[in-house]
Design a protein around this motif. Structure first.
Motif, mmCIF file in Angstrom:
data_model
loop_
_atom_site.group_PDB
_atom_site.id
_atom_site.type_symbol
_atom_site.label_atom_id
_atom_site.label_comp_id
_atom_site.label_asym_id
_atom_site.label_seq_id
_atom_site.Cartn_x
_atom_site.Cartn_y
_atom_site.Cartn_z
ATOM 1 N N ILE A 51 2.685 9.172 7.410
ATOM 2 C CA ILE A 51 2.608 7.738 7.108
ATOM 3 C C ILE A 51 1.211 7.396 6.615
ATOM 4 N N ASN A 52 0.199 8.062 7.173
ATOM 5 C CA ASN A 52 -1.180 7.818 6.737
ATOM 6 C C ASN A 52 -1.351 8.155 5.261
ATOM 7 N N LYS A 53 -0.695 9.229 4.803
ATOM 8 C CA LYS A 53 -0.751 9.591 3.385
ATOM 9 C C LYS A 53 -0.063 8.535 2.526
ATOM 10 N N LEU A 54 1.079 8.050 3.002
ATOM 11 C CA LEU A 54 1.811 7.026 2.255
ATOM 12 C C LEU A 54 0.986 5.744 2.138
ATOM 13 N N VAL A 55 0.355 5.367 3.236
ATOM 14 C CA VAL A 55 -0.478 4.151 3.234
ATOM 15 C C VAL A 55 -1.651 4.304 2.273
ATOM 16 N N ALA A 56 -2.299 5.465 2.315
ATOM 17 C CA ALA A 56 -3.454 5.708 1.436
ATOM 18 C C ALA A 56 -3.043 5.662 -0.029
ATOM 19 N N ARG A 57 -1.906 6.286 -0.353
ATOM 20 C CA ARG A 57 -1.449 6.285 -1.748
ATOM 21 C C ARG A 57 -1.014 4.892 -2.178
ATOM 22 N N SER A 58 -0.445 4.135 -1.253
ATOM 23 C CA SER A 58 -0.028 2.773 -1.553
ATOM 24 C C SER A 58 -1.217 1.877 -1.897
ATOM 25 N N PRO A 67 -1.048 -0.054 -5.800
ATOM 26 C CA PRO A 67 -0.340 -1.210 -5.225
ATOM 27 C C PRO A 67 0.781 -1.667 -6.158
ATOM 28 N N GLY A 68 1.857 -2.135 -5.537
ATOM 29 C CA GLY A 68 2.989 -2.593 -6.339
ATOM 30 C C GLY A 68 4.039 -1.533 -6.584
ATOM 31 N N LYS A 69 3.796 -0.307 -6.086
ATOM 32 C CA LYS A 69 4.768 0.763 -6.243
ATOM 33 C C LYS A 69 5.317 1.180 -4.887
ATOM 34 N N ILE A 70 6.582 1.588 -4.875
ATOM 35 C CA ILE A 70 7.155 2.223 -3.693
ATOM 36 C C ILE A 70 6.674 3.668 -3.675
ATOM 37 N N ILE A 71 6.198 4.129 -2.534
ATOM 38 C CA ILE A 71 5.682 5.487 -2.419
ATOM 39 C C ILE A 71 6.630 6.313 -1.561
ATOM 40 N N PHE A 72 7.108 7.422 -2.116
ATOM 41 C CA PHE A 72 7.999 8.333 -1.396
ATOM 42 C C PHE A 72 7.239 9.563 -0.911
ATOM 43 N N ALA A 73 7.759 10.164 0.149
ATOM 44 C CA ALA A 73 7.255 11.451 0.614
ATOM 45 C C ALA A 73 8.045 12.541 -0.106
ATOM 46 N N GLN A 74 7.389 13.236 -1.014
ATOM 47 C CA GLN A 74 8.029 14.330 -1.751
ATOM 48 C C GLN A 74 7.895 15.617 -0.961
ATOM 49 N N ARG A 75 9.007 16.294 -0.741
ATOM 50 C CA ARG A 75 9.010 17.479 0.117
ATOM 51 C C ARG A 75 8.365 18.673 -0.577
ATOM 52 N N PHE A 94 12.147 8.785 3.364
ATOM 53 C CA PHE A 94 10.805 8.556 3.904
ATOM 54 C C PHE A 94 9.925 7.931 2.820
ATOM 55 N N SER A 95 9.493 6.688 3.055
ATOM 56 C CA SER A 95 8.793 5.944 2.004
ATOM 57 C C SER A 95 8.075 4.735 2.580
ATOM 58 N N ILE A 96 7.234 4.113 1.748
ATOM 59 C CA ILE A 96 6.570 2.863 2.097
ATOM 60 C C ILE A 96 6.775 1.870 0.954
ATOM 61 N N ILE A 97 7.111 0.650 1.309
ATOM 62 C CA ILE A 97 7.491 -0.362 0.326
ATOM 63 C C ILE A 97 6.579 -1.582 0.473
ATOM 64 N N PRO A 98 5.879 -2.008 -0.588
ATOM 65 C CA PRO A 98 5.094 -3.245 -0.512
ATOM 66 C C PRO A 98 5.998 -4.470 -0.477
ATOM 67 N N GLN A 99 5.510 -5.549 0.074
ATOM 68 C CA GLN A 99 6.315 -6.740 0.286
ATOM 69 C C GLN A 99 6.937 -7.275 -1.003
ATOM 70 N N PRO A 133 9.177 0.452 -10.005
ATOM 71 C CA PRO A 133 8.188 1.536 -10.108
ATOM 72 C C PRO A 133 7.956 2.226 -8.769
ATOM 73 N N TYR A 134 7.874 3.545 -8.814
ATOM 74 C CA TYR A 134 7.641 4.315 -7.593
ATOM 75 C C TYR A 134 6.752 5.513 -7.888
ATOM 76 N N ASP A 135 6.183 6.060 -6.822
ATOM 77 C CA ASP A 135 5.322 7.230 -6.913
ATOM 78 C C ASP A 135 5.628 8.090 -5.694
ATOM 79 N N SER A 136 4.945 9.213 -5.553
ATOM 80 C CA SER A 136 5.205 10.087 -4.416
ATOM 81 C C SER A 136 3.955 10.842 -4.010
#
Length: 315
Positions: free
Chosen positions: A107-114, A118-126, A159-164, A190-193
């Motif tokens: 989650i710390n990685k997702l938060v940092a990438r977010s 900003p403005g993108k959904i961030i996924f955890a790529q396996r 597994f992902s993080i989504i901005p409001q 838009p999304y990233d990983s």
């Protein structure tokens, strides 16, 4: 001003693993994130009641949203997202599984990438999976078939993080009701990983088997069924062209007298029948998709309340 987080965890009969996961969240999550985080457990109408109390949570609160009936993982996520979008004031939402295979430290990685995009959904790529060889083999086949039928590449799960601001868009995407990552791909949000390694299950046995994997793959492909139908139609037309070419060769051999008696007519008629069948089935599929697109769809943000039995706040 610090950001507020909500961690959505859908679960079905995984209370033991969920308690262990909360313990790992307490220890592995960045303290600045933890103290501003809440947990929303979406109980997918578990057959087993929770017998042990939740371990103390280092964040704000734990809420349990119980559904009237078992709907499955993807629909539980859609309902959780819709509930948060309407009822909880937060800056970002994390979606993760209850079994511990989504490591809380990631989650710390997702938060940092977010923060970087900003403005993108961030996924955890396996980057590395822990399942047995057979499961990983069929998972590779699933990704290959998905790319072949949809033209898209899918390398991530839930597994992902989504901005409001994207959350409000997302809960109005009807396709997330069937498949959460597929719906995001279809919606063009838009999304990233970020690369992560899949952790091991904390307790109990995995509910994902070969049948579940096939159903999951079909649900992901169904989200992009319009593209899939057109690609199947194009492939059918290509194969029809090949069939016409073979029929031409058969007729040529027949005319010059090199064809075995009865062979040319039998093979030619078989090719024509197969060609017509594949073309008509593909055309029928395309028309079904066009009819589907003209119908009113299920919108999670509007209809999710029909499935919510109650919401309990634990602490």
């Amino acid at each position: 001003m610090p950001e507020n987080f909500v961690i959505i965890i859908p679960q079905y009969n995984d209370w033991e693993a969920l308690n262990l996961l909360i313990t790992k969240i307490n220890t592995d999550l960045n303290p600045s994130v933890l103290k501003n985080a809440s947990i929303l457990v979406v109980d997918d109408c578990s057959a087993k009641d929770r017998t042990e109390p939740f371990v103390p949570f280092g964040g704000k609160a734990i809420q349990v949203l119980r559904l009237y009936r078992n709907l499955g993982h993807q629909k539980a996520i859609a309902i959780g997202l819709s509930y948060v979008a309407e009822n909880i004031n937060c800056d970002k939402v994390v979606v993760m599984d209850a079994d511990g295979e989504d490591a809380p430290s990631d989650i710390n990685k997702l938060v940092a990438r977010s923060l970087e995009v900003p403005g993108k959904i961030i996924f955890a790529q396996r980057n590395k999976r822990t399942e047995n060889f057979l499961f990983r083999f069929f998972y590779v086949i699933y990704k290959s078939v998905f790319k072949l039928l949809t033209g898209k590449v899918i390398t991530f799960g839930n597994f992902s993080i989504i901005p409001q601001n994207r959350l409000q868009n997302l809960v109005r995407v009807s396709e997330i009701w069937n498949n959460y990552p597929g719906g995001i791909i279809k919606s063009r949000i838009p999304y990233d990983s970020v690369l992560t390694d899949r952790a091991t299950r904390l307790a109990g046995e995995s509910k994902m088997n070969f049948v579940s994997l096939v159903l999951h793959g079909l649900s992901a492909i169904s989200v992009l069924v319009d593209t899939t139908a057109v690609r199947i139609l194009i492939f059918s037309m290509f194969m029809s062209g090949l069939a016409f070419a073979f029929i031409g060769i058969i007729l040529f051999l027949k005319l010059i007298g090199n064809a075995t008696p009865g062979w040319a007519s039998t093979l030619g008629s078989t090719l024509i029948i197969l060609m017509l069948q594949s073309f008509l089935i593909s055309l029928f599929l395309v028309f079904m998709v066009l009819q589907y697109r003209s119908q009113q769809h299920f919108i999670p943000a509007i209809h999710y309340r029909d499935f919510v039995e109650k919401v309990d706040t634990i602490n």
